[in-house]
Design a protein around this motif. Structure first.
Motif, PDB file in Angstrom:
ATOM      1  N   LEU A  74      40.595 -17.295  47.244  1.00 52.91           N
ATOM      2  CA  LEU A  74      40.894 -16.518  45.967  1.00 52.91           C
ATOM      3  C   LEU A  74      39.522 -15.698  45.878  1.00 52.91           C
ATOM      4  CD1 LEU A  74      42.089 -19.629  43.609  1.00 52.91           C
ATOM      5  CD2 LEU A  74      43.305 -17.298  44.409  1.00 52.91           C
ATOM      6  N   TYR A  75      39.499 -14.624  45.074  1.00 53.38           N
ATOM      7  CA  TYR A  75      38.341 -13.687  45.038  1.00 53.38           C
ATOM      8  C   TYR A  75      38.211 -13.410  43.626  1.00 53.38           C
ATOM      9  CZ  TYR A  75      40.728  -9.206  45.049  1.00 53.38           C
ATOM     10  OH  TYR A  75      41.345  -8.081  45.055  1.00 53.38           O
ATOM     11  N   VAL A  76      37.062 -12.994  43.113  1.00 59.84           N
ATOM     12  CA  VAL A  76      36.765 -12.446  41.690  1.00 59.84           C
ATOM     13  C   VAL A  76      35.658 -11.705  41.555  1.00 59.84           C
ATOM     14  CG1 VAL A  76      35.651 -14.680  41.040  1.00 59.84           C
ATOM     15  CG2 VAL A  76      36.845 -13.230  39.113  1.00 59.84           C
ATOM     16  N   ASP A  77      35.648 -10.573  40.882  1.00 49.71           N
ATOM     17  CA  ASP A  77      34.555  -9.754  40.208  1.00 49.71           C
ATOM     18  C   ASP A  77      34.103 -10.581  39.030  1.00 49.71           C
ATOM     19  OD1 ASP A  77      34.986  -8.356  42.631  1.00 49.71           O
ATOM     20  OD2 ASP A  77      35.834  -6.629  41.388  1.00 49.71           O
ATOM     21  N   ALA A  78      33.064 -11.376  39.031  1.00 46.52           N
ATOM     22  CA  ALA A  78      32.593 -12.139  37.916  1.00 46.52           C
ATOM     23  C   ALA A  78      31.567 -11.629  37.142  1.00 46.52           C
ATOM     24  CB  ALA A  78      32.180 -13.571  38.388  1.00 46.52           C
ATOM     25  N   SER A  79      31.741 -11.672  35.735  1.00 44.91           N
ATOM     26  CA  SER A  79      30.704 -11.262  34.863  1.00 44.91           C
ATOM     27  C   SER A  79      29.703 -12.308  34.832  1.00 44.91           C
ATOM     28  CB  SER A  79      31.307 -11.139  33.489  1.00 44.91           C
ATOM     29  OG  SER A  79      31.757 -12.404  32.926  1.00 44.91           O
ATOM     30  N   GLY A  80      28.397 -12.013  34.304  1.00 45.77           N
ATOM     31  CA  GLY A  80      27.173 -13.004  34.053  1.00 45.77           C
ATOM     32  C   GLY A  80      27.615 -14.247  33.366  1.00 45.77           C
ATOM     33  N   ASP A  81      28.627 -14.059  32.500  1.00 42.89           N
ATOM     34  CA  ASP A  81      29.064 -15.455  31.856  1.00 42.89           C
ATOM     35  C   ASP A  81      30.148 -16.460  32.681  1.00 42.89           C
ATOM     36  OD1 ASP A  81      27.773 -14.881  29.607  1.00 42.89           O
ATOM     37  OD2 ASP A  81      29.489 -13.668  28.705  1.00 42.89           O
TER      38      ASP A  81
ATOM     39  N   GLU B  52      29.043 -16.792  46.213  1.00 42.00           N
ATOM     40  CA  GLU B  52      28.705 -15.330  46.241  1.00 42.00           C
ATOM     41  C   GLU B  52      28.600 -14.597  47.422  1.00 42.00           C
ATOM     42  OE1 GLU B  52      24.893 -12.450  44.616  1.00 42.00           O
ATOM     43  OE2 GLU B  52      25.132 -14.759  44.146  1.00 42.00           O
ATOM     44  N   VAL B  53      29.540 -13.469  47.655  1.00 45.35           N
ATOM     45  CA  VAL B  53      29.383 -12.786  48.937  1.00 45.35           C
ATOM     46  C   VAL B  53      28.397 -11.318  48.743  1.00 45.35           C
ATOM     47  CG1 VAL B  53      31.325 -13.903  49.765  1.00 45.35           C
ATOM     48  CG2 VAL B  53      31.601 -11.857  48.748  1.00 45.35           C
ATOM     49  N   THR B  54      28.628 -10.835  47.756  1.00 40.71           N
ATOM     50  CA  THR B  54      27.898  -9.662  47.185  1.00 40.71           C
ATOM     51  C   THR B  54      27.974  -9.338  46.077  1.00 40.71           C
ATOM     52  OG1 THR B  54      27.805  -7.219  48.141  1.00 40.71           O
ATOM     53  CG2 THR B  54      29.978  -8.138  47.607  1.00 40.71           C
ATOM     54  N   THR B  55      27.404  -8.151  45.435  1.00 38.71           N
ATOM     55  CA  THR B  55      27.686  -7.658  43.843  1.00 38.71           C
ATOM     56  C   THR B  55      28.444  -6.445  43.834  1.00 38.71           C
ATOM     57  OG1 THR B  55      25.575  -6.667  44.033  1.00 38.71           O
ATOM     58  CG2 THR B  55      25.657  -9.076  43.324  1.00 38.71           C
TER      59      THR B  55
ATOM     60  N   LEU C 168      41.581 -13.295  41.149  1.00 37.72           N
ATOM     61  CA  LEU C 168      41.563 -13.676  39.889  1.00 37.72           C
ATOM     62  C   LEU C 168      41.010 -12.815  38.889  1.00 37.72           C
ATOM     63  CD1 LEU C 168      39.699 -17.429  40.812  1.00 37.72           C
ATOM     64  CD2 LEU C 168      42.259 -16.647  40.409  1.00 37.72           C
ATOM     65  N   TRP C 169      41.993 -12.108  37.912  1.00 36.67           N
ATOM     66  CA  TRP C 169      41.634 -11.100  37.079  1.00 36.67           C
ATOM     67  C   TRP C 169      41.717 -11.808  35.681  1.00 36.67           C
ATOM     68  CZ3 TRP C 169      38.889  -8.522  39.833  1.00 36.67           C
ATOM     69  CH2 TRP C 169      39.163  -8.283  41.065  1.00 36.67           C
TER      70      TRP C 169
ATOM     71  N   THR D 158      24.584   8.779  40.886  1.00 39.12           N
ATOM     72  CA  THR D 158      23.832   9.037  39.545  1.00 39.12           C
ATOM     73  C   THR D 158      23.452  10.582  39.414  1.00 39.12           C
ATOM     74  OG1 THR D 158      23.023   6.891  39.691  1.00 39.12           O
ATOM     75  CG2 THR D 158      21.812   8.431  38.459  1.00 39.12           C
ATOM     76  N   ALA D 159      22.961  11.213  40.525  1.00 41.67           N
ATOM     77  CA  ALA D 159      22.592  12.532  40.580  1.00 41.67           C
ATOM     78  C   ALA D 159      23.906  13.436  40.217  1.00 41.67           C
ATOM     79  CB  ALA D 159      21.842  13.036  41.964  1.00 41.67           C
ATOM     80  N   ALA D 160      25.030  13.026  40.578  1.00 47.01           N
ATOM     81  CA  ALA D 160      26.352  13.824  40.160  1.00 47.01           C
ATOM     82  C   ALA D 160      26.696  13.513  38.926  1.00 47.01           C
ATOM     83  CB  ALA D 160      27.307  13.611  41.338  1.00 47.01           C
ATOM     84  N   GLY D 161      26.076  12.771  38.183  1.00 48.92           N
ATOM     85  CA  GLY D 161      26.588  12.295  36.752  1.00 48.92           C
ATOM     86  C   GLY D 161      27.129  11.105  36.354  1.00 48.92           C
ATOM     87  N   PHE D 162      27.422  10.258  37.592  1.00 53.62           N
ATOM     88  CA  PHE D 162      27.909   9.237  37.258  1.00 53.62           C
ATOM     89  C   PHE D 162      26.894   8.097  36.630  1.00 53.62           C
ATOM     90  CE2 PHE D 162      30.806  11.080  40.322  1.00 53.62           C
ATOM     91  CZ  PHE D 162      31.855  10.360  40.070  1.00 53.62           C
ATOM     92  N   VAL D 163      27.365   7.150  35.870  1.00 56.35           N
ATOM     93  CA  VAL D 163      26.646   6.253  34.946  1.00 56.35           C
ATOM     94  C   VAL D 163      27.011   4.898  35.665  1.00 56.35           C
ATOM     95  CG1 VAL D 163      26.036   5.445  32.896  1.00 56.35           C
ATOM     96  CG2 VAL D 163      26.239   7.552  33.188  1.00 56.35           C
ATOM     97  N   ALA D 164      26.162   3.856  35.880  1.00 58.16           N
ATOM     98  CA  ALA D 164      26.357   2.472  36.281  1.00 58.16           C
ATOM     99  C   ALA D 164      26.880   1.813  35.226  1.00 58.16           C
ATOM    100  CB  ALA D 164      25.040   1.915  36.961  1.00 58.16           C
ATOM    101  N   GLU D 165      27.680   0.775  35.229  1.00 51.67           N
ATOM    102  CA  GLU D 165      28.288  -0.029  34.251  1.00 51.67           C
ATOM    103  C   GLU D 165      27.760  -1.517  34.628  1.00 51.67           C
ATOM    104  OE1 GLU D 165      32.560   0.190  33.447  1.00 51.67           O
ATOM    105  OE2 GLU D 165      32.249   1.950  32.114  1.00 51.67           O
ATOM    106  N   ASP D 166      28.232  -2.567  33.874  1.00 54.59           N
ATOM    107  CA  ASP D 166      27.498  -3.903  34.301  1.00 54.59           C
ATOM    108  C   ASP D 166      27.928  -4.097  35.798  1.00 54.59           C
ATOM    109  OD1 ASP D 166      26.568  -4.077  31.597  1.00 54.59           O
ATOM    110  OD2 ASP D 166      28.243  -5.065  30.968  1.00 54.59           O
ATOM    111  N   ASN D 167      26.972  -4.820  36.316  1.00 57.56           N
ATOM    112  CA  ASN D 167      26.912  -5.343  37.609  1.00 57.56           C
ATOM    113  C   ASN D 167      27.721  -6.693  37.574  1.00 57.56           C
ATOM    114  OD1 ASN D 167      25.995  -5.503  40.360  1.00 57.56           O
ATOM    115  ND2 ASN D 167      24.948  -7.311  39.755  1.00 57.56           N
ATOM    116  N   GLU D 168      28.431  -7.041  38.540  1.00 59.70           N
ATOM    117  CA  GLU D 168      29.415  -8.058  38.542  1.00 59.70           C
ATOM    118  C   GLU D 168      29.159  -8.960  39.918  1.00 59.70           C
ATOM    119  OE1 GLU D 168      33.266  -7.360  35.771  1.00 59.70           O
ATOM    120  OE2 GLU D 168      33.231  -6.451  37.958  1.00 59.70           O
ATOM    121  N   THR D 169      29.413 -10.042  40.116  1.00 51.54           N
ATOM    122  CA  THR D 169      29.301 -10.811  41.242  1.00 51.54           C
ATOM    123  C   THR D 169      30.629 -11.235  41.902  1.00 51.54           C
ATOM    124  OG1 THR D 169      27.585 -11.992  40.514  1.00 51.54           O
ATOM    125  CG2 THR D 169      28.196 -13.060  42.220  1.00 51.54           C
TER     126      THR D 169
END
Length: 261
Positions: A231-238, A250-253, A197-198, A95-106
């Motif tokens: 199988l693994y997936v980065d899942a949205s809140g929906d 769930e193993v991490t976000t 799974l994408w 963040t200090a270097a100018g990067f901006v967080a996008e939506d968190n996924e599970t």
């Protein structure tokens, strides 16, 4: 929930899925210290092991080097972080270097044999595998509608993946007559126990009818038949609640941090 199982799945994720599968086309993969980065994709991409082993001012220099590398190319870059990464102040320094967080996924992982089932689709909807450029462009147009932004790059990305590793890339569409109502793809990572799974985006008017669930079930069938156990997936809140009910764990976000020129 079995903590031992979750730890096993997370450890397997960290050991096998921290690298990048070459997307093909003109994209290439480079290394900078502990980091792996993709160059020549639709935007830059950076990832690394769970523990970068770099701290303080040295970490700041590593971050700045990635930012400046892509700045010189006039490209945006995504740095993929996970909640259990080290050092713990990585995201603050991004963040200090100018990067901006996008939506968190599970990050969810499930056993393909448990998830496999014959897909059940609404009347008039069919599921088929696609490889042709026109079909991939139709998928990109559908995704652009779902997300209300330009996803035309996706046709190039999927084309390159299929050309680069046709045996490891399975792209599926659900169609109602001539309309693509949902699309998803399964990507096998060579030398690992995982398939990714994408996709899985569905047009708003077709949601809630089991199409997404059918996509998961069919891809799980394909993975199980191939002998790929997970199988693994980065899942949205929906998507996360649906996938959890299906039996994924769930193993991490994960949160993408993006810098744009």
């Amino acid at each position: 929930m079995n903590d031992t199982l979750i730890n096993q799945l997370r450890n397997a994720y960290d050991a096998q899925l921290r690298g990048v599968t070459p997307p093909g086309g003109s994209a290439r993969i480079e290394e900078d210290g502990p980091l792996t980065r993709v160059v020549g994709w639709h935007r830059g991409f950076v990832t690394g092991p769970r523990d970068l082993g770099v701290y303080g001012a040295e970490l700041d220099r590593l971050i700045a080097r990635q930012r400046d590398f892509y700045a010189a190319r006039g490209e945006a870059v995504e740095w993929k972080t996970r909640a259990h990464d080290l050092p713990t102040d990585l995201t603050d320094r991004l963040t200090a270097a100018g990067f901006v967080a996008e939506d968190n996924e599970t990050v969810l992982i499930g056993q393909s044999a448990d998830l496999a089932a014959d897909p059940v689709l609404p009347e008039g909807v069919i599921l088929r595998r696609v490889t042709s450029r026109p079909d991939l462009q139709r998928i990109a147009a559908m995704e652009s509608t779902v997300w209300n932004e330009d996803w035309s790059w996706l046709a190039d990305d999927l084309t390159a993946r299929i050309e680069n590793a046709p045996e490891n890339t399975v792209v599926l569409v659900a169609e109602a007559r001539t309309e693509v109502v949902c699309a998803a793809w399964l990507v096998f990572k060579e030398g690992t126990d995982f398939g990714g799974l994408w996709g899985g985006s569905t047009l708003k008017e077709w949601r809630g009818q089991g199409i997404y669930r059918a996509m998961v079930a069919h891809r799980a069938q394909l993975a199980a038949a191939r002998g790929v156990p997970y199988l693994y997936v980065d899942a949205s809140g929906d998507s996360a609640p649906i996938l959890t009910r299906l039996g994924l764990h769930e193993v991490t976000t994960t949160t993408p941090y993006v810098w744009s020129p």
